[in-house]
Design a protein around this motif. Structure first.
Motif, short mmCIF file in Angstrom:
data_model
loop_
_atom_site.label_atom_id
_atom_site.label_comp_id
_atom_site.label_asym_id
_atom_site.label_seq_id
_atom_site.Cartn_x
_atom_site.Cartn_y
_atom_site.Cartn_z
N GLU A 1 0.82 -1.39 0.49
CA GLU A 1 -0.10 0.32 -0.13
C GLU A 1 1.02 1.92 -0.21
OE1 GLU A 1 -3.41 0.32 -0.60
OE2 GLU A 1 -3.12 -1.81 -0.49
N ARG A 2 2.32 1.18 0.51
CA ARG A 2 2.94 2.33 0.71
C ARG A 2 3.93 2.62 -0.81
NH1 ARG A 2 7.34 0.03 4.56
NH2 ARG A 2 8.22 2.67 4.21
N VAL A 3 3.94 1.43 -1.91
CA VAL A 3 4.19 1.95 -3.34
C VAL A 3 3.36 1.84 -4.00
CG1 VAL A 3 6.11 0.76 -2.37
CG2 VAL A 3 3.91 -0.67 -3.96
N ASP A 4 3.63 2.97 -4.80
CA ASP A 4 2.46 3.45 -6.28
C ASP A 4 3.29 2.41 -7.43
OD1 ASP A 4 1.54 5.66 -5.28
OD2 ASP A 4 3.61 6.56 -5.25
N GLY A 5 4.36 1.73 -7.44
CA GLY A 5 4.52 1.04 -8.47
C GLY A 5 6.24 -0.12 -8.55
N ILE A 6 6.22 -0.82 -9.42
CA ILE A 6 7.41 -2.23 -8.85
C ILE A 6 8.56 -2.00 -10.06
CG2 ILE A 6 7.80 -4.27 -8.59
CD1 ILE A 6 4.28 -4.03 -7.43
N VAL A 7 9.04 -1.72 -9.44
CA VAL A 7 10.57 -2.46 -11.02
C VAL A 7 10.94 -3.40 -10.64
CG1 VAL A 7 12.38 -1.31 -11.66
CG2 VAL A 7 10.72 0.47 -11.07
N MET A 8 10.93 -4.54 -11.37
CA MET A 8 12.23 -5.64 -11.03
C MET A 8 12.41 -6.00 -12.98
SD MET A 8 8.58 -8.87 -10.89
CE MET A 8 7.89 -8.04 -10.15
N GLY A 9 14.01 -6.66 -12.81
CA GLY A 9 14.33 -6.96 -12.69
C GLY A 9 13.82 -8.43 -14.05
N LYS B 1 8.93 9.03 -12.23
CA LYS B 1 7.87 10.14 -11.08
C LYS B 1 7.07 11.05 -11.75
CE LYS B 1 9.71 13.70 -7.56
NZ LYS B 1 10.80 14.77 -7.28
N SER B 2 7.93 11.13 -13.38
CA SER B 2 6.81 12.76 -13.64
C SER B 2 5.92 12.01 -14.38
CB SER B 2 7.67 13.16 -15.07
OG SER B 2 8.08 12.33 -16.13
N ARG B 3 5.63 10.31 -14.38
CA ARG B 3 4.13 9.99 -14.51
C ARG B 3 3.15 9.66 -13.50
NH1 ARG B 3 5.81 4.44 -18.19
NH2 ARG B 3 3.79 4.34 -17.64
N GLY B 4 3.78 9.90 -12.39
CA GLY B 4 2.60 10.31 -10.58
C GLY B 4 3.21 8.55 -10.30
N PHE B 5 4.46 8.09 -10.37
CA PHE B 5 5.01 6.82 -9.88
C PHE B 5 6.14 7.61 -8.67
CE2 PHE B 5 3.29 4.70 -14.13
CZ PHE B 5 2.49 3.94 -12.88
N GLU B 6 5.53 8.17 -7.11
CA GLU B 6 7.00 8.64 -6.35
C GLU B 6 7.36 7.52 -5.87
OE1 GLU B 6 6.83 11.39 -5.44
OE2 GLU B 6 5.85 11.98 -6.77
N ASN B 7 6.61 6.73 -5.10
CA ASN B 7 7.10 5.02 -4.68
C ASN B 7 7.81 4.11 -4.95
OD1 ASN B 7 7.25 7.35 -1.62
ND2 ASN B 7 5.31 7.08 -2.44
N LEU B 8 8.51 3.48 -5.05
CA LEU B 8 8.61 2.15 -6.17
C LEU B 8 9.45 0.81 -4.93
CD1 LEU B 8 10.45 3.72 -9.14
CD2 LEU B 8 8.09 3.16 -9.03
N TYR B 9 8.91 0.31 -5.51
CA TYR B 9 9.17 -1.26 -5.08
C TYR B 9 10.59 -1.78 -6.05
CZ TYR B 9 8.32 -6.50 -3.98
OH TYR B 9 8.57 -7.47 -3.67
N ILE B 10 11.05 -1.84 -5.59
CA ILE B 10 12.22 -2.62 -6.34
C ILE B 10 12.94 -3.84 -5.87
CG2 ILE B 10 14.53 -1.83 -6.56
CD1 ILE B 10 12.94 0.21 -7.39
#
Length: 180
Positions: free
Chosen positions: A43-51, A103-112
């Motif tokens: 709930e704290r994240v806006d998007g997920i960046v994964m390999g 970030k410019s697209r609104g994804f402020e908090n990312l899960y890496i």
């Protein structure tokens, strides 16, 4: 813009077997049915960046587990399966530029997520919080969470939770000097 890592390791620091398998993780008994704080975290994240490798592992789980937009970091992947094309997209490039674009697209908090991806973000000092759950197993070898290619980074302990199942989850926040 915080970047978070939420990951499990064996006691000896591996996130997967040498072949990428995480069967030792998915076969854990969980009699209480706990998600170990994952739903609160997500709930704290806006998007997920994964390999790419992590993405392929997730596809192998069957049902898509994410409610958040997934960005698959890859220089080789050209197309996503149709089953996830509305939920994920391929991204690449320099990490700082990628994070700014998201970030410019609104994804402020990312899960890496994913071994090499986490290591790359750490190498560029772009991780703000680590949440590491240690699983009571020693694998002996495998894919390490940390690869030793980064100079020293300091983190501050925030919290440790110990579960009846033997899992130990610890949160750390990155400590940066005022000029960084």
């Amino acid at each position: 813009m915080p970047n978070f890592v939420y990951i499990a390791t064996s006691i000896d620091g591996y996130i997967a077997r040498e072949d990428g398998s995480i069967d030792w993780l998915t076969d854990l008994p969980n009699p209480a049915g706990s998600d170990y704080g994952y739903s609160e975290f997500i709930e704290r994240v806006d998007g997920i960046v994964m390999g790419r490798k992590t993405f392929h592992s997730v596809l192998g789980l069957g049902e898509w587990p994410y409610s958040k937009r997934v960005f698959v970091l890859s220089n080789t992947l050209k197309k996503l399966p149709a089953t996830v094309s509305a939920k994920a997209e391929i991204v690449n490039g320099a990490l700082d530029e990628l994070v700014e674009a998201l970030k410019s697209r609104g994804f402020e908090n990312l899960y890496i997520d994913g071994g090499k991806t986490v290591q790359s973000f750490l190498k560029d000092d772009m991780i703000d919080e680590l949440i590491i759950t240690r699983i009571p197993v020693i694998l002996g070898r495998g894919i390490p969470l940390f690869d030793g290619t980064r100079s020293e980074l300091t983190f501050r302990h925030l919290q440790t939770d110990v579960y009846d199942s033997g899992l130990v989850k610890t949160r750390y926040a990155r400590v940066r000097s005022p000029e960084s």
